[in-house]
Design a protein around this motif. Sequence first.
Motif, short mmCIF file in Angstrom:
data_model
loop_
_atom_site.label_atom_id
_atom_site.label_comp_id
_atom_site.label_asym_id
_atom_site.label_seq_id
_atom_site.Cartn_x
_atom_site.Cartn_y
_atom_site.Cartn_z
N THR A 117 -36.75 -23.26 45.94
CA THR A 117 -37.46 -21.92 46.31
C THR A 117 -39.09 -21.82 46.01
O THR A 117 -39.61 -21.13 46.76
CB THR A 117 -36.81 -20.68 45.82
OG1 THR A 117 -36.75 -20.83 44.31
CG2 THR A 117 -35.30 -20.51 46.32
N LYS A 120 -33.35 -19.43 58.34
CA LYS A 120 -33.21 -19.58 56.74
C LYS A 120 -31.89 -18.69 56.37
O LYS A 120 -30.85 -19.15 55.61
CB LYS A 120 -34.23 -18.97 55.86
CG LYS A 120 -35.44 -20.04 56.31
CD LYS A 120 -36.75 -19.89 55.34
CE LYS A 120 -37.55 -20.92 55.60
NZ LYS A 120 -38.80 -20.82 55.00
N THR A 177 -33.99 -25.56 54.96
CA THR A 177 -34.83 -24.46 54.99
C THR A 177 -36.25 -24.96 54.76
O THR A 177 -37.10 -24.45 55.44
CB THR A 177 -34.43 -23.45 54.14
OG1 THR A 177 -34.26 -23.99 52.79
CG2 THR A 177 -33.13 -22.85 54.41
N ARG A 178 -36.43 -26.06 54.10
CA ARG A 178 -37.93 -26.24 53.57
C ARG A 178 -38.81 -27.19 54.76
O ARG A 178 -37.95 -28.07 55.67
CB ARG A 178 -37.87 -26.88 52.26
CG ARG A 178 -37.54 -26.17 51.15
CD ARG A 178 -38.05 -24.80 51.03
NE ARG A 178 -39.45 -24.91 50.90
CZ ARG A 178 -40.14 -24.47 49.66
NH1 ARG A 178 -39.40 -24.33 48.53
NH2 ARG A 178 -41.36 -24.64 49.76
#
Lengths: 172, 100
Positions: free
Chosen positions: A25, A94, B24-25
């Motif tokens: 994250t 996401k 996601t990245r």
Amino acid sequence: MITLQIVLFSVFAFIAVVTSILVVTRKNPIISALFLVLNFAALAGIYLLLNAQFIAVVQVIVYAGAIMVLFLFVIMLLRPEHEKNFFEENPKMKWLALTVGVVVFFQLIYTIFFGKLSTAIHQNADKSVQIGTVESIGRGLFTTYLIPFEAAGFLLLAAAIGALVLAKKHFD
Amino acid sequence: MIPIEFYLVLSAFMFITGVVGVLTRKNAIIVFMSIELMLNAANLSFVTFSSFLGNNIGQLFVFFVMTVAAAESAVGLAIIIALFRNKLTINIDEINILKW
């Protein structure tokens, strides 16, 4: 009864879980890389709890030492890009990815607990201490698994040459 | 004695975090680090079963996985550097020549 093993396992597992979330994250890749080093160190502790001494040491030397230094050098060679916060860009994809991840995680947990492994498999402390030593692993590597071992050496040579060629500035 | 499920759940969690990171990245290096996370989760399962079943083949396999991971990261990072030299970005959304 709370033994030292359980305390150590909880500490290492907590560090591993938190740092693995932080790796994924954080915006800044350097911070991600440093948390990944911490994650590898916690994993080395868990390997020690499993009596795998050789693997624990190799984990620290190869992963936390060599591979992560390579990562940090490459991050410093590249220009930092300004990334946005986790859910700011393309939030639908996401959320979808997170949902898929959570569903697969619960499937895995169901499989792990449905198998009732802990009633069938019990850790034999003496045996596991014996198999985790350098002697046991070296004996395996140089007798039964000699050909894969040599192939691994050749693979590393090929990777070193390949990395040199790929990172070269001009192809002739 | 810690039951085997604890180790396996930790391994599963780390693997899933790696999967979510890859999905996601946008930064190629962080995607790469997520792949390392998944490799380590698999290694943890190997060592767990090796230790609980009293058989050292799992730990030998972890040794080979580490070799392949080292080779993979050397080549992969060289590819990322070559990519950056050509496109001046490592955002995987902008590297789409092979995308249909």
